[in-house]
Design a protein around this motif. Structure first.
Motif, short mmCIF file in Angstrom:
data_model
loop_
_atom_site.label_atom_id
_atom_site.label_comp_id
_atom_site.label_asym_id
_atom_site.label_seq_id
_atom_site.Cartn_x
_atom_site.Cartn_y
_atom_site.Cartn_z
N GLY A 1 -11.07 -17.32 11.08
CA GLY A 1 -11.30 -16.17 10.22
C GLY A 1 -10.44 -15.00 10.64
O GLY A 1 -10.26 -14.75 11.84
N THR A 2 -9.88 -14.29 9.66
CA THR A 2 -9.08 -13.10 9.91
C THR A 2 -9.59 -11.98 9.01
O THR A 2 -9.80 -12.19 7.81
N LEU A 3 -9.81 -10.82 9.58
CA LEU A 3 -10.23 -9.64 8.84
C LEU A 3 -9.31 -8.49 9.23
O LEU A 3 -8.98 -8.33 10.41
N TRP A 4 -8.90 -7.73 8.24
CA TRP A 4 -8.03 -6.60 8.55
C TRP A 4 -8.41 -5.36 7.73
O TRP A 4 -8.96 -5.46 6.63
N ALA A 5 -8.11 -4.22 8.32
CA ALA A 5 -8.17 -2.94 7.62
C ALA A 5 -6.77 -2.35 7.67
O ALA A 5 -6.13 -2.34 8.73
N ALA A 6 -6.28 -1.90 6.53
CA ALA A 6 -4.90 -1.41 6.46
C ALA A 6 -4.83 -0.14 5.63
O ALA A 6 -5.67 0.10 4.75
N THR A 7 -3.79 0.65 5.90
CA THR A 7 -3.59 1.90 5.20
C THR A 7 -2.11 2.10 4.92
O THR A 7 -1.25 1.61 5.67
N GLY A 8 -1.82 2.80 3.84
CA GLY A 8 -0.44 3.08 3.52
C GLY A 8 0.15 4.19 4.37
O GLY A 8 1.36 4.41 4.37
N LEU B 1 0.83 -1.20 0.00
CA LEU B 1 0.00 0.00 0.00
C LEU B 1 0.87 1.25 0.00
O LEU B 1 1.68 1.46 0.91
N ALA B 2 0.69 2.09 -1.02
CA ALA B 2 1.37 3.38 -1.05
C ALA B 2 0.71 4.32 -0.04
O ALA B 2 -0.42 4.08 0.40
N PRO B 3 1.38 5.41 0.35
CA PRO B 3 0.76 6.38 1.26
C PRO B 3 -0.59 6.84 0.72
O PRO B 3 -0.72 7.18 -0.46
N GLY B 4 -1.60 6.80 1.58
CA GLY B 4 -2.93 7.22 1.17
C GLY B 4 -3.80 6.10 0.63
O GLY B 4 -5.01 6.27 0.49
N ALA B 5 -3.22 4.94 0.32
CA ALA B 5 -4.01 3.79 -0.12
C ALA B 5 -4.63 3.11 1.09
O ALA B 5 -4.09 3.16 2.20
N GLN B 6 -5.76 2.44 0.87
CA GLN B 6 -6.43 1.74 1.95
C GLN B 6 -7.01 0.43 1.43
O GLN B 6 -7.35 0.32 0.25
N MET B 7 -7.16 -0.53 2.34
CA MET B 7 -7.79 -1.79 1.95
C MET B 7 -8.49 -2.41 3.15
O MET B 7 -8.19 -2.12 4.30
N MET B 8 -9.44 -3.29 2.82
CA MET B 8 -9.99 -4.25 3.76
C MET B 8 -9.86 -5.62 3.12
O MET B 8 -10.04 -5.77 1.91
N GLY B 9 -9.52 -6.60 3.93
CA GLY B 9 -9.40 -7.95 3.40
C GLY B 9 -9.74 -8.96 4.46
O GLY B 9 -9.72 -8.66 5.65
N TRP B 10 -10.09 -10.15 4.00
CA TRP B 10 -10.30 -11.23 4.96
C TRP B 10 -9.79 -12.55 4.42
O TRP B 10 -9.55 -12.71 3.21
N ASP B 11 -9.59 -13.46 5.35
CA ASP B 11 -9.15 -14.82 5.03
C ASP B 11 -9.90 -15.76 5.95
O ASP B 11 -9.87 -15.59 7.18
#
Length: 282
Positions: free
Chosen positions: A197-204, A132-142
């Protein structure tokens, strides 16, 4: 589709997203069995929904599936699957699925595949890397099911290597071996549960303290109202990521819980409604 040196099949899918005016447009190239269905825009032009399909329906020993995802600045993609990923019993070779995503500044990714099922006797690797570059965001799960819990079939032989990597921010790499009874049965491990289950929110860029606390508080509020409250938790191992984890005996309650947290996080982070992909209701 080509034969991999391991003796299995090699599938590769390249997904590229970019912003064209108000619309996120997508281009894809595939080699082998991995495909995506038609682009969908149930939320309007800004968010491109894609359903990733693997027609063979399962991954056997020796198969290698690679998914490369590039999101240009300010694009927003939601990627899911129509059914579970199945790692079948192996005669000795390892089955590999690896995902590598790169997000430019301002891009948003929602990586939301349905569960992976590790069949008894499988030898599997499931690797995921998100840059993730600065300002990018994501949510993901496994979501991982060991054996077939609903059918009463356990995970008695084999192993699964799980890797989740946000370079420089968060790295988890663990081998789940059917012979590791301490891991699978201990209260400090799976405690006899067959689904994780794993869920995450991440940001650059680092979350502000109010953002991080809002993510944690909203996740914990959902967990408190869930039947899985005793085996669920949320934490922030780094200023750029918030992680939720849950254990259960069946996939369905895990899916329900993660969907509800993801819906809450969408409102917290982006002031957007849940917009659940239609494929989840089929």
């Amino acid at each position: 589709m080509s034969l991999h040196p391991s003796g299995g099949w090699h599938g590769h899918l390249q997904l590229n997203y970019q912003r064209d005016g108000q619309r996120t447009v997508a281009h894809d190239r595939h080699h082998g069995p991995l495909r995506v269905l038609q682009r969908l825009y149930p939320e309007g032009d800004a968010v491109c929904h894609h359903v990733l399909v693997h027609p063979p329906g399962g991954i056997v020993g020796g198969d290698v599936l690679e998914i490369d995802i590039d999101l240009a600045a300010d694009s927003h993609a939601l990627i899911t699957t129509p059914s579970a990923t199945r790692f079948y019993r192996s005669a000795g070779a390892t089955a590999v699925q690896q995902v590598h995503a790169r997000l430019a500044p301002g891009a948003r990714l929602e990586w939301l595949p349905l569960e992976a099922i590790a069949y008894d006797g499988c030898l599997a690797q499931n690797r995921q890397r998100f840059e993730l570059a600065p300002g990018a965001q994501m949510m993901g799960w496994d979501m991982l099911a060991l054996g077939l819990p609903a059918a009463g079939h356990g995970f008695n032989r084999g192993s699964v290597l799980q890797e989740l990597n946000l370079p420089g921010v968060w790295l988890e790499r663990g081998l789940i071996d059917a012979a590791d009874h301490a891991l699978l049965q201990s209260p400090l491990g799976f405690a006899g549960h067959g689904v994780m289950g794993t869920l995450w929110a991440a940001t650059g860029s680092a979350y502000s303290r109010p953002e991080r606390e809002a993510l944690l508080d909203s996740a914990r509020a959902v967990m408190d109202a869930s039947p899985l409250v005793a085996t669920a938790g949320a934490t922030a191992p780094d200023g750029q990521v918030v992680v939720c984890r849950v254990l259960a005996h069946r996939v369905e309650p895990v899916f329900t819980l993660l969907r509800e947290i993801r819906a809450a996080w969408r409102e917290v982070l982006w002031q957007m409604p849940p917009a659940a992909p239609r494929i989840w209701a089929m």
